[in-house]
Design a protein around this motif. Sequence first.
Motif, PDB file in Angstrom:
ATOM      1  N   HIS A 274     -39.537 -77.577 -62.788  1.00  0.00           N
ATOM      2  CA  HIS A 274     -38.484 -78.429 -63.332  1.00  0.00           C
ATOM      3  C   HIS A 274     -38.145 -78.050 -64.777  1.00  0.00           C
ATOM      4  CE1 HIS A 274     -35.966 -81.455 -61.794  1.00  0.00           C
ATOM      5  NE2 HIS A 274     -36.201 -82.340 -62.730  1.00  0.00           N
ATOM      6  N   ALA A 275     -39.039 -77.312 -65.431  1.00  0.00           N
ATOM      7  CA  ALA A 275     -38.775 -76.866 -66.801  1.00  0.00           C
ATOM      8  C   ALA A 275     -37.567 -75.936 -66.857  1.00  0.00           C
ATOM      9  CB  ALA A 275     -40.006 -76.179 -67.379  1.00  0.00           C
ATOM     10  N   ALA A 276     -37.181 -75.363 -65.726  1.00  0.00           N
ATOM     11  CA  ALA A 276     -36.001 -74.493 -65.711  1.00  0.00           C
ATOM     12  C   ALA A 276     -34.795 -75.239 -66.280  1.00  0.00           C
ATOM     13  CB  ALA A 276     -35.709 -74.024 -64.289  1.00  0.00           C
ATOM     14  N   PHE A 277     -34.602 -76.461 -65.828  1.00  0.00           N
ATOM     15  CA  PHE A 277     -33.426 -77.232 -66.256  1.00  0.00           C
ATOM     16  C   PHE A 277     -33.614 -77.794 -67.658  1.00  0.00           C
ATOM     17  CE2 PHE A 277     -34.041 -77.765 -61.616  1.00  0.00           C
ATOM     18  CZ  PHE A 277     -33.108 -76.798 -61.260  1.00  0.00           C
ATOM     19  N   PHE A 278     -34.853 -78.201 -67.938  1.00  0.00           N
ATOM     20  CA  PHE A 278     -35.204 -78.688 -69.263  1.00  0.00           C
ATOM     21  C   PHE A 278     -34.910 -77.599 -70.297  1.00  0.00           C
ATOM     22  CE2 PHE A 278     -38.278 -79.321 -72.700  1.00  0.00           C
ATOM     23  CZ  PHE A 278     -38.197 -80.689 -72.932  1.00  0.00           C
ATOM     24  N   GLY A 279     -35.395 -76.414 -70.007  1.00  0.00           N
ATOM     25  CA  GLY A 279     -35.220 -75.297 -70.936  1.00  0.00           C
ATOM     26  C   GLY A 279     -33.757 -74.896 -71.066  1.00  0.00           C
ATOM     27  N   PHE A 280     -33.069 -74.907 -69.955  1.00  0.00           N
ATOM     28  CA  PHE A 280     -31.654 -74.529 -69.979  1.00  0.00           C
ATOM     29  C   PHE A 280     -30.866 -75.492 -70.864  1.00  0.00           C
ATOM     30  CE2 PHE A 280     -27.486 -73.570 -67.928  1.00  0.00           C
ATOM     31  CZ  PHE A 280     -27.528 -72.193 -68.058  1.00  0.00           C
ATOM     32  N   GLY A 281     -31.171 -76.781 -70.721  1.00  0.00           N
ATOM     33  CA  GLY A 281     -30.514 -77.781 -71.563  1.00  0.00           C
ATOM     34  C   GLY A 281     -30.898 -77.608 -73.026  1.00  0.00           C
ATOM     35  N   ALA A 282     -32.177 -77.299 -73.270  1.00  0.00           N
ATOM     36  CA  ALA A 282     -32.653 -77.140 -74.643  1.00  0.00           C
ATOM     37  C   ALA A 282     -31.938 -75.969 -75.325  1.00  0.00           C
ATOM     38  CB  ALA A 282     -34.166 -76.924 -74.648  1.00  0.00           C
ATOM     39  N   TYR A 283     -31.887 -74.833 -74.655  1.00  0.00           N
ATOM     40  CA  TYR A 283     -31.221 -73.669 -75.251  1.00  0.00           C
ATOM     41  C   TYR A 283     -29.727 -73.906 -75.428  1.00  0.00           C
ATOM     42  CZ  TYR A 283     -34.959 -70.283 -75.737  1.00  0.00           C
ATOM     43  OH  TYR A 283     -36.066 -69.625 -76.179  1.00  0.00           O
ATOM     44  N   THR A 284     -29.120 -74.566 -74.443  1.00  0.00           N
ATOM     45  CA  THR A 284     -27.689 -74.839 -74.568  1.00  0.00           C
ATOM     46  C   THR A 284     -27.418 -75.665 -75.820  1.00  0.00           C
ATOM     47  OG1 THR A 284     -27.561 -74.893 -72.159  1.00  0.00           O
ATOM     48  CG2 THR A 284     -25.647 -75.702 -73.359  1.00  0.00           C
ATOM     49  N   ALA A 285     -28.195 -76.736 -75.991  1.00  0.00           N
ATOM     50  CA  ALA A 285     -27.985 -77.602 -77.154  1.00  0.00           C
ATOM     51  C   ALA A 285     -28.251 -76.842 -78.452  1.00  0.00           C
ATOM     52  CB  ALA A 285     -28.899 -78.823 -77.058  1.00  0.00           C
ATOM     53  N   ALA A 286     -29.335 -76.047 -78.473  1.00  0.00           N
ATOM     54  CA  ALA A 286     -29.685 -75.317 -79.689  1.00  0.00           C
ATOM     55  C   ALA A 286     -28.603 -74.289 -80.032  1.00  0.00           C
ATOM     56  CB  ALA A 286     -31.035 -74.634 -79.510  1.00  0.00           C
ATOM     57  N   LEU A 287     -28.105 -73.594 -78.992  1.00  0.00           N
ATOM     58  CA  LEU A 287     -27.081 -72.572 -79.242  1.00  0.00           C
ATOM     59  C   LEU A 287     -25.755 -73.194 -79.690  1.00  0.00           C
ATOM     60  CD1 LEU A 287     -27.887 -70.161 -76.290  1.00  0.00           C
ATOM     61  CD2 LEU A 287     -28.022 -69.621 -78.741  1.00  0.00           C
ATOM     62  N   LEU A 288     -25.411 -74.302 -79.064  1.00  0.00           N
ATOM     63  CA  LEU A 288     -24.167 -74.984 -79.453  1.00  0.00           C
ATOM     64  C   LEU A 288     -24.205 -75.358 -80.931  1.00  0.00           C
ATOM     65  CD1 LEU A 288     -23.506 -77.419 -76.439  1.00  0.00           C
ATOM     66  CD2 LEU A 288     -22.191 -75.383 -77.043  1.00  0.00           C
ATOM     67  N   ALA A 289     -25.387 -75.812 -81.388  1.00  0.00           N
ATOM     68  CA  ALA A 289     -25.523 -76.231 -82.785  1.00  0.00           C
ATOM     69  C   ALA A 289     -25.589 -75.024 -83.715  1.00  0.00           C
ATOM     70  CB  ALA A 289     -26.765 -77.096 -82.955  1.00  0.00           C
TER      71      ALA A 289
ATOM     72  N   VAL B  17     -24.036 -85.893 -79.721  1.00  0.00           N
ATOM     73  CA  VAL B  17     -23.846 -86.600 -78.449  1.00  0.00           C
ATOM     74  C   VAL B  17     -23.002 -85.766 -77.495  1.00  0.00           C
ATOM     75  CG1 VAL B  17     -22.929 -88.656 -77.332  1.00  0.00           C
ATOM     76  CG2 VAL B  17     -24.076 -88.862 -79.532  1.00  0.00           C
ATOM     77  N   LEU B  18     -21.935 -85.196 -78.009  1.00  0.00           N
ATOM     78  CA  LEU B  18     -21.079 -84.358 -77.176  1.00  0.00           C
ATOM     79  C   LEU B  18     -21.846 -83.116 -76.709  1.00  0.00           C
ATOM     80  CD1 LEU B  18     -18.312 -84.092 -75.988  1.00  0.00           C
ATOM     81  CD2 LEU B  18     -17.567 -82.885 -78.059  1.00  0.00           C
ATOM     82  N   ALA B  19     -22.597 -82.522 -77.634  1.00  0.00           N
ATOM     83  CA  ALA B  19     -23.394 -81.339 -77.290  1.00  0.00           C
ATOM     84  C   ALA B  19     -24.435 -81.690 -76.219  1.00  0.00           C
ATOM     85  CB  ALA B  19     -24.091 -80.797 -78.533  1.00  0.00           C
ATOM     86  N   LEU B  20     -24.965 -82.900 -76.325  1.00  0.00           N
ATOM     87  CA  LEU B  20     -25.950 -83.370 -75.343  1.00  0.00           C
ATOM     88  C   LEU B  20     -25.327 -83.441 -73.946  1.00  0.00           C
ATOM     89  CD1 LEU B  20     -28.916 -84.610 -75.526  1.00  0.00           C
ATOM     90  CD2 LEU B  20     -27.789 -86.813 -75.314  1.00  0.00           C
ATOM     91  N   LEU B  21     -24.127 -84.002 -73.892  1.00  0.00           N
ATOM     92  CA  LEU B  21     -23.430 -84.113 -72.615  1.00  0.00           C
ATOM     93  C   LEU B  21     -23.144 -82.731 -72.032  1.00  0.00           C
ATOM     94  CD1 LEU B  21     -20.911 -87.019 -73.258  1.00  0.00           C
ATOM     95  CD2 LEU B  21     -22.911 -86.999 -71.750  1.00  0.00           C
ATOM     96  N   ILE B  22     -22.724 -81.817 -72.885  1.00  0.00           N
ATOM     97  CA  ILE B  22     -22.409 -80.477 -72.398  1.00  0.00           C
ATOM     98  C   ILE B  22     -23.681 -79.770 -71.912  1.00  0.00           C
ATOM     99  CG2 ILE B  22     -21.591 -78.193 -73.116  1.00  0.00           C
ATOM    100  CD1 ILE B  22     -19.560 -79.712 -74.869  1.00  0.00           C
ATOM    101  N   SER B  23     -24.769 -79.971 -72.633  1.00  0.00           N
ATOM    102  CA  SER B  23     -26.042 -79.379 -72.195  1.00  0.00           C
ATOM    103  C   SER B  23     -26.443 -79.932 -70.837  1.00  0.00           C
ATOM    104  CB  SER B  23     -27.150 -79.681 -73.204  1.00  0.00           C
ATOM    105  OG  SER B  23     -26.755 -79.309 -74.498  1.00  0.00           O
ATOM    106  N   GLY B  24     -26.251 -81.237 -70.657  1.00  0.00           N
ATOM    107  CA  GLY B  24     -26.555 -81.856 -69.367  1.00  0.00           C
ATOM    108  C   GLY B  24     -25.703 -81.257 -68.264  1.00  0.00           C
ATOM    109  N   CYS B  25     -24.427 -81.052 -68.547  1.00  0.00           N
ATOM    110  CA  CYS B  25     -23.526 -80.473 -67.540  1.00  0.00           C
ATOM    111  C   CYS B  25     -23.942 -79.042 -67.206  1.00  0.00           C
ATOM    112  CB  CYS B  25     -22.080 -80.493 -68.029  1.00  0.00           C
ATOM    113  SG  CYS B  25     -21.425 -82.158 -68.118  1.00  0.00           S
ATOM    114  N   ALA B  26     -24.349 -78.295 -68.222  1.00  0.00           N
ATOM    115  CA  ALA B  26     -24.789 -76.915 -67.985  1.00  0.00           C
ATOM    116  C   ALA B  26     -25.998 -76.917 -67.052  1.00  0.00           C
ATOM    117  CB  ALA B  26     -25.136 -76.245 -69.308  1.00  0.00           C
ATOM    118  N   ALA B  27     -26.946 -77.817 -67.331  1.00  0.00           N
ATOM    119  CA  ALA B  27     -28.143 -77.893 -66.486  1.00  0.00           C
ATOM    120  C   ALA B  27     -27.774 -78.348 -65.073  1.00  0.00           C
ATOM    121  CB  ALA B  27     -29.159 -78.842 -67.105  1.00  0.00           C
ATOM    122  N   MET B  28     -26.794 -79.238 -64.992  1.00  0.00           N
ATOM    123  CA  MET B  28     -26.338 -79.677 -63.667  1.00  0.00           C
ATOM    124  C   MET B  28     -25.781 -78.505 -62.871  1.00  0.00           C
ATOM    125  SD  MET B  28     -24.421 -83.318 -64.118  1.00  0.00           S
ATOM    126  CE  MET B  28     -24.209 -83.899 -62.446  1.00  0.00           C
ATOM    127  N   ALA B  29     -25.002 -77.674 -63.542  1.00  0.00           N
ATOM    128  CA  ALA B  29     -24.430 -76.509 -62.863  1.00  0.00           C
ATOM    129  C   ALA B  29     -25.556 -75.619 -62.339  1.00  0.00           C
ATOM    130  CB  ALA B  29     -23.524 -75.737 -63.813  1.00  0.00           C
TER     131      ALA B  29
END
Lengths: 344, 251
Positions: A73-88, A97-109
């Motif tokens: 399950h860390a696959a999605f956790f990590g994907f969200g973490a990197y997405t948020a870190a890279l966005l910032a 908050v917006l970055a959080l939502l986008i990270s969630g969507c990326a992990a959903m994909a």
Amino acid sequence: MTPPPIAVRTATEWLSARARWHPLEIVFWFAAFAAIYLFPARHLILTEIAWLGLFALSLDLILGYAGIISLGHAAFFGFGAYTAALLAKHEIIEEPVLALLISGCAAMALGFVTSFLVLRGSDLTRLMVTLGVALVLRELANRYGWLTGGADGLQGVSIKPVLGVFRFDMFGHTGYTYSLTVLFILFLVARRLVNSPFGLSLLSVKSNPLRSSAIGISVDARLVAIYTVAAGYAGIAGALLAQTTAFASLEVFSFDRSADLLLVLIIGGAGYLYGGLIGAIIFKFMQDYLSALTPQYWPFWIGLALVVIVLVGRDRITSWTTPIRLMAARLNWRALARRSAERL
Amino acid sequence: MAVVLETISLVKQFNGVIASDNVSLQIEKGARQALIGPNGAGKTTLINLLTGVSRPTSGSILLDGEDITDLSTHKRVRLGIVRTFQINQLFSDLTPLETIGLAVSERRGQGLDWWRIVGSRPDLVAEVVEILERFHLTDVIDKRTAVLPYGKQRLLEIAVAIACRPRVLLLDEPAAGVPEEERHEILAAVAALPSDVSVLLIEHDMDIVFSFADRISVLVNGALFVEGTPEEVAHDARVKAVYLGEELVDA
Ligand SMILES: Nc1ncnc2c1ncn2[C@@H]1O[C@H](COP(=O)(O)OP(=O)(O)OP(=O)(O)O)[C@@H](O)[C@H]1O
Ligand SMILES: [Mg+2]
């Protein structure tokens, strides 16, 4: 011989019984929010508990409700973490908050794409496949160091204030309020979801896929749906970690993280939403306490706890809290039965 | 009468074993048809093929003349082909109330509804209650299915199927294993099925078969052996030879 008829109103009450708020739940959330004011010195660990709890809630959605076991399950956790870190870091989306939502969507994909791998097969195949996906992602993050910072992690991330107002601080004050609020909102959504007809269908799929399809449920589609949602939850948990620490490293994808998560959920018990949250509290405080006492013994104690819990628990996964929860449910039923009897 | 469900030269092989041998079966609208045959004749296999639980080695299945051979189980249910199971297939942790509620909400296409609380549609609950009353399950609506008496579980098997509003209902030995004193409840439920539903009943008890069916198909070694009215089948010498011979051996 014919049993007595039953009032529609009574049936409605029984049907929605699972969704009713228990007083203990209100106490739980009240305490969580009160901690913002009561324990300012503990906000760092409380923040960790909040995102770990959300992460475990995500695993509960697939394991406790749909019966999909995962060791990756860390696959999605990590994907969200990197997405948020890279966005910032690259100042693409600066508002957290917006970055959080986008990270969630990326992990959903990512969850949607990989969900097709867990549709078939036994628990063992699912364990291996999810483990494999997480390993692959970790290796990819390692390989593409120019993007992810490789083994050094992603340095130089700075997180802007939440909603442009609330600045993150080194004591975790903003971090805890922010993480807890996100956790609470997503918990409410999950609570709604598992008590809906859709949630009921997940339980049915977990219990008997053959019969589920025989009443017209597309089992695969339901599993894809909940796996995707859960991946989004895990991604947001990871993004919370990245945002509250302004850092992401390969460790977010690690096997240990997935395995610990399973442990957290087993400690708290799967299938009633609070298991992940309670598990996270116990796990973090135990870790904190025991590793301060004897650093090298922490894995020993957690290993021992695992063995005891699984031996005491009647069921392999649904944990030692089951008898307690069944008892609570019984009491609930009784009260309900009494009330409906009075009405007749 | 119009044919609703039809198979054409259906064959099913399990590594060497021929479980369905060139079966061409027709079920008419409103039929009360029985499917009989010795143990291992391939009755359950045929139902699995009709419902898409397993795929035929060759041959095809038609619903209202349309080929549905490649359709998945849940889509066939949407089209009205519903079954019960010889061995209970229920949701052990759900209550009968939840089980029927689930089946009804799925049939109404509300199964993806994730924001509404279960039981928040009064008309749906009313329908659920009606079904539970019809199948004498109101005294156990709040019990986990796993702890219900076996007879109640068998009733629930049929009730779940009815909640799907079948056009063709395939009953796989609904009274199998039910103690003598509880059998009549199951039989009454079967006898009271809506007349516009076409029913195919698998049953070993000849009294039940002859009181229920207006048409009987006999399956032997996977192949359709004899078909006809109860009268014809009862007097068919070949059926007597195979079937009664078999029963004598059993006895
Ligand atoms: N999944 C399977 N794999 C291999 N062989 C199978 C399978 N299912 C059924 N068979 C075989 O096919 C034959 C027909 O079985 P089936 O269950 O359809 O019989 P039946 O007429 O329903 O019998 P009963 O009256 O005992 O229920 C049997 O020889 C059985 O062993
Ligand atoms: Mg059979």
